[in-house]
Design a protein around this motif. Structure first.
Motif, short mmCIF file in Angstrom:
data_model
loop_
_atom_site.label_atom_id
_atom_site.label_comp_id
_atom_site.label_asym_id
_atom_site.label_seq_id
_atom_site.Cartn_x
_atom_site.Cartn_y
_atom_site.Cartn_z
N THR A 140 0.83 -1.20 0.00
CA THR A 140 0.00 0.00 0.00
C THR A 140 0.87 1.26 0.00
O THR A 140 1.59 1.53 0.95
CB THR A 140 -0.92 0.02 1.24
N ARG A 141 0.83 1.98 -1.11
CA ARG A 141 1.52 3.26 -1.28
C ARG A 141 2.98 3.19 -0.83
O ARG A 141 3.48 4.08 -0.15
CB ARG A 141 0.78 4.37 -0.54
N VAL A 142 3.67 2.13 -1.24
CA VAL A 142 5.07 1.95 -0.85
C VAL A 142 5.96 2.89 -1.66
O VAL A 142 5.85 2.99 -2.89
CB VAL A 142 5.51 0.48 -1.03
N THR A 143 6.86 3.55 -0.96
CA THR A 143 7.79 4.51 -1.56
C THR A 143 9.20 4.21 -1.07
O THR A 143 9.40 3.89 0.10
CB THR A 143 7.41 5.95 -1.18
N LYS A 144 10.18 4.31 -1.98
CA LYS A 144 11.59 4.15 -1.60
C LYS A 144 12.39 5.22 -2.32
O LYS A 144 12.34 5.36 -3.54
CB LYS A 144 12.11 2.76 -1.97
N VAL A 145 13.17 5.98 -1.53
CA VAL A 145 13.96 7.09 -2.05
C VAL A 145 15.44 6.84 -1.77
O VAL A 145 15.82 6.44 -0.66
CB VAL A 145 13.53 8.42 -1.40
N PHE A 146 16.27 7.06 -2.79
CA PHE A 146 17.72 6.98 -2.62
C PHE A 146 18.29 8.37 -2.92
O PHE A 146 18.32 8.80 -4.07
CB PHE A 146 18.33 5.96 -3.59
N GLY A 147 18.73 9.08 -1.87
CA GLY A 147 19.20 10.44 -2.07
C GLY A 147 18.07 11.29 -2.63
O GLY A 147 17.00 11.38 -2.05
N GLY A 148 18.30 11.87 -3.80
CA GLY A 148 17.26 12.68 -4.42
C GLY A 148 16.43 11.92 -5.43
O GLY A 148 15.58 12.50 -6.11
N LEU A 149 16.68 10.61 -5.57
CA LEU A 149 15.97 9.80 -6.56
C LEU A 149 14.88 8.96 -5.90
O LEU A 149 15.15 8.19 -4.98
CB LEU A 149 16.96 8.87 -7.28
N THR A 150 13.67 9.12 -6.40
CA THR A 150 12.56 8.28 -5.92
C THR A 150 12.47 7.06 -6.83
O THR A 150 12.04 7.15 -7.98
CB THR A 150 11.23 9.06 -5.94
N ALA A 151 12.92 5.91 -6.32
CA ALA A 151 12.95 4.69 -7.12
C ALA A 151 11.58 4.04 -7.22
O ALA A 151 11.24 3.43 -8.24
CB ALA A 151 13.96 3.70 -6.53
N VAL A 152 10.80 4.13 -6.14
CA VAL A 152 9.43 3.59 -6.11
C VAL A 152 8.56 4.65 -5.46
O VAL A 152 8.89 5.15 -4.37
CB VAL A 152 9.36 2.27 -5.32
N HIS A 153 7.45 4.99 -6.11
CA HIS A 153 6.61 6.07 -5.59
C HIS A 153 5.17 5.61 -5.42
O HIS A 153 4.45 5.34 -6.39
CB HIS A 153 6.64 7.27 -6.54
N ALA A 154 4.74 5.50 -4.17
CA ALA A 154 3.33 5.25 -3.81
C ALA A 154 2.72 4.10 -4.60
O ALA A 154 1.61 4.22 -5.15
CB ALA A 154 2.52 6.53 -4.01
N VAL A 155 3.42 2.98 -4.64
CA VAL A 155 2.94 1.82 -5.40
C VAL A 155 1.98 0.98 -4.57
O VAL A 155 2.25 0.64 -3.42
CB VAL A 155 4.12 0.96 -5.88
#
Length: 262
Positions: free
Chosen positions: A9-24
């Motif tokens: 549910t709305r999973v997000t993963k950010v590396f530094g300034g890069l959002t690799a996964v956004h609200a999935v």
């Protein structure tokens, strides 16, 4: 309708300034074979890593059978019932095929270190059970004849099968396969699709990342599509291969038409 086994549910993963996964959002039903596709860098493996505890999500929630997994280490998630394979095969090359599978089985053993050191009865029994279960798993994936062969000597396709057998040794409810058909020839891919169906029929739900669209269209009942870290589409394969967003982002018209004719 089957119950939800895994709820993302709305999973997000950010590396530094890069959002690799956004609200999935992703819901995997018990007993299905689900595909996850998208171009390179779309966030597919990052999402796998969040589900399996390699990465801790920066937002959102992951639940298995209603139980929250956020913050769990990989070994706890394995214990909970999720196993995986990797893009790059990770076998112990000098160990036999049977020994590699026993590594997976060991994740479910109860005898502690003291028991192992003292060679207590329970430890001996578990070793015997592991050998029997390991041989059964090698038979299940079709490589029992290589039980005593060092895994480095197996063909590429058989190494993939061995990695799947080792993952099944953890007795998962959900098996995540990361590009299992990579590097396989057409015959090996056909055999792989049959094995994936066999795994599902044995009671294990399957979620796979795969670039080969013939495999995806041939084995998956539903497919989710990621692009730039976001889910852009989801549905049956035959529906997605006609979706303009999916064609533009990933498939391309030629690939979509080729898959449709598979």
């Amino acid at each position: 309708m089957a119950d939800a086994l895994l709820e993302v549910t709305r999973v997000t993963k950010v590396f530094g300034g890069l959002t690799a996964v956004h609200a999935v959002d992703l819901e995997i039903l018990a007993g299905e074979i689900r595909g996850l596709i998208g171009p390179n860098g779309a966030g597919k493996t990052t999402l796998f890593n969040c589900i399996t505890g390699v990465y801790k999500p920066d937002g959102g929630e992951i639940r298995l059978e209603g139980s929250r997994l956020n913050g769990f280490k990989p070994h706890r998630i394995t214990k909970a019932g999720i196993a995986r394979t990797f893009q790059q095969i990770r076998l112990f090359g000098e160990m036999t095929s049977l020994e590699n599978v026993e590594v997976g089985l060991d994740a479910q053993h109860r005898a502690g270190a003291i028991s192992a050191i003292l060679h207590l009865r329970r430890h001996r029994i578990e070793n015997e059970e592991a050998s029997r279960e390991g041989l059964n798993l090698l038979r299940f994936v079709g490589i029992e004849r290589y039980a005593n062969e060092p895994s480095r000597n197996l063909s590429y396709g058989d190494q993939r099968r061995l990695e799947i057998a080792r993952a099944l040794g953890t007795k998962p409810k959900l098996l995540l396969l990361d590009e299992p058909a990579a590097g396989m020839n057409p015959k090996e891919k056909e055999d792989l699709m049959a094995l994936i169906r066999k795994i599902r029929d044995s009671g294990v739900t399957v979620l796979l990342i795969e670039h080969d669209m013939r495999v995806v269209m041939g084995v998956c009942e539903r497919v989710a599509v990621l692009d730039h870290g976001e889910k852009i589409a989801e549905g049956p394969p035959e529906q997605l291969q006609k979706d303009p967003r999916v064609i533009e982002a990933y498939l391309g018209r030629e690939v979509a038409e080729d898959a449709a004719g598979a």
